[in-house]
Write an enzyme that holds these catalytic residues in place. Structure first.
Site, short mmCIF file in Angstrom:
data_model
loop_
_atom_site.label_atom_id
_atom_site.label_comp_id
_atom_site.label_asym_id
_atom_site.label_seq_id
_atom_site.Cartn_x
_atom_site.Cartn_y
_atom_site.Cartn_z
N ASN A 114 52.21 -34.14 10.89
CA ASN A 114 53.38 -34.75 10.25
C ASN A 114 53.05 -35.22 8.83
O ASN A 114 53.52 -36.27 8.38
CB ASN A 114 53.91 -35.91 11.10
CG ASN A 114 55.00 -35.46 12.07
OD1 ASN A 114 55.87 -34.67 11.71
ND2 ASN A 114 54.93 -35.92 13.30
N ASP A 149 49.98 -31.23 15.08
CA ASP A 149 51.09 -31.57 14.20
C ASP A 149 50.74 -32.89 13.53
O ASP A 149 50.85 -33.96 14.13
CB ASP A 149 52.38 -31.69 15.02
CG ASP A 149 53.58 -32.12 14.20
OD1 ASP A 149 53.42 -32.34 12.98
OD2 ASP A 149 54.67 -32.26 14.78
N ASP A 184 51.56 -28.52 10.30
CA ASP A 184 50.67 -28.25 11.42
C ASP A 184 49.37 -27.67 10.85
O ASP A 184 49.39 -26.68 10.12
CB ASP A 184 51.31 -27.25 12.38
CG ASP A 184 52.67 -27.74 12.87
OD1 ASP A 184 52.70 -28.42 13.90
OD2 ASP A 184 53.68 -27.46 12.19
#
Length: 259
Positions: free
Chosen positions: A151, A149, A220
């Site tokens: 972000n 992930d 992701d």
């Protein structure tokens, strides 16, 4: 070799959905993020019963990363080298393959919001340290998968409403530039190597009917070294998992490599 990444949003709360997906998808390696538990509290036995070994870098109630593998795990690195941090956001290991080894990392980049705070500076510093680590690993000239992930929403086609996210830490130009700088080392975004369509999302918020209205983000990612990219056969997003009972707000992303 099938390699997947999934932010499970608490491995203990989602152990049922995780086990169901592992039985269904049968990844050789699964990179998990936001496990939200210590190593001692990780539901190890349930995972091992499915034939996986695992290493975890945990933290009670927050963050946390893990690697599950049906192959032996070697040379484990806990924590992002060169970045002093008490958050559990990075773990790396090597698994054997038919032609040598594959090096993998499970990573959980800081969210960075609010974007006008020190949290955003922390995110950019973390991404800079990740870039430095990636540069070192690319020097080994071996198959490498950096999954997790991130972000970061890389481009406008990776978010349902770019204008609405313009000032968010996930889409701020500085975060996107840091992600591009990482990719520009010679890494390949596995999803975009296999799919060009818009609206390929990996995250839908729990609020405001985001899932039902397909108001999603692609944050992701599986980034591959040139050696891994040369072996890439397929990649996809298990979108259907988001519609199941007690889902994570993220879904698995996976690729297959000829190794």
């Amino acid at each position: 070799m099938k390699i997947a990444t999934w932010n499970v949003n608490s491995v203990r709360a989602r152990i049922g959905p995780l086990l169901d997906w592992l039985r269904e998808a049968k990844p050789d390696v699964a990179l998990l993020q936001e496990i939200k538990t210590s190593e001692e509290q990780f539901p190890r036995l349930e995972i091992e019963d499915l034939g996986y070994q695992l290493v975890a870098h945990g933290q009670r109630s927050y963050n946390g990363v893990a690697i599950l593998s049906k192959r032996p795990l070697h040379d484990v690195v806990v924590g992002l080298p060169g970045f002093a941090d008490d958050h559990a956001r990075y773990i790396e290991a090597v698994v054997p393959s038919d032609i040598g080894i594959v090096r993998l990392a499970s990573l959980y980049t800081p969210n960075g919001n609010p974007a006008d705070s020190e949290k955003f500076d922390y995110k950019l510093r973390w991404l800079a340290a990740l870039r430095a680590r990636a540069e070192t690993l690319l020097g080994f000239e071996e198959p490498l998968v950096l999954g997790g992930d991130y972000n970061v929403i890389p481009t406008p086609q990776d978010v349902y409403d770019p204008a609405a996210w313009a000032t968010d830490a996930l889409f701020r130009i500085e975060a996107r530039a840091a992600f591009r700088s990482l990719v520009n080392l010679g890494l390949t975004d596995a999803v975009r190597a296999c799919h060009s369509a818009p609206q390929l999302y990996t995250f839908w918020d729990y609020q405001a009917g985001a899932w039902q209205r397909n108001k999603g983000l692609r944050i992701d990612h599986l980034l591959l070294s040139p050696q891994a990219a040369d072996m890439l056969e397929s990649c996809d997003i298990d979108r259907h998992v988001r519609g199941r009972e007690r889902p994570s707000d993220h879904v698995p992303v996976w690729c297959t490599l000829r190794v």
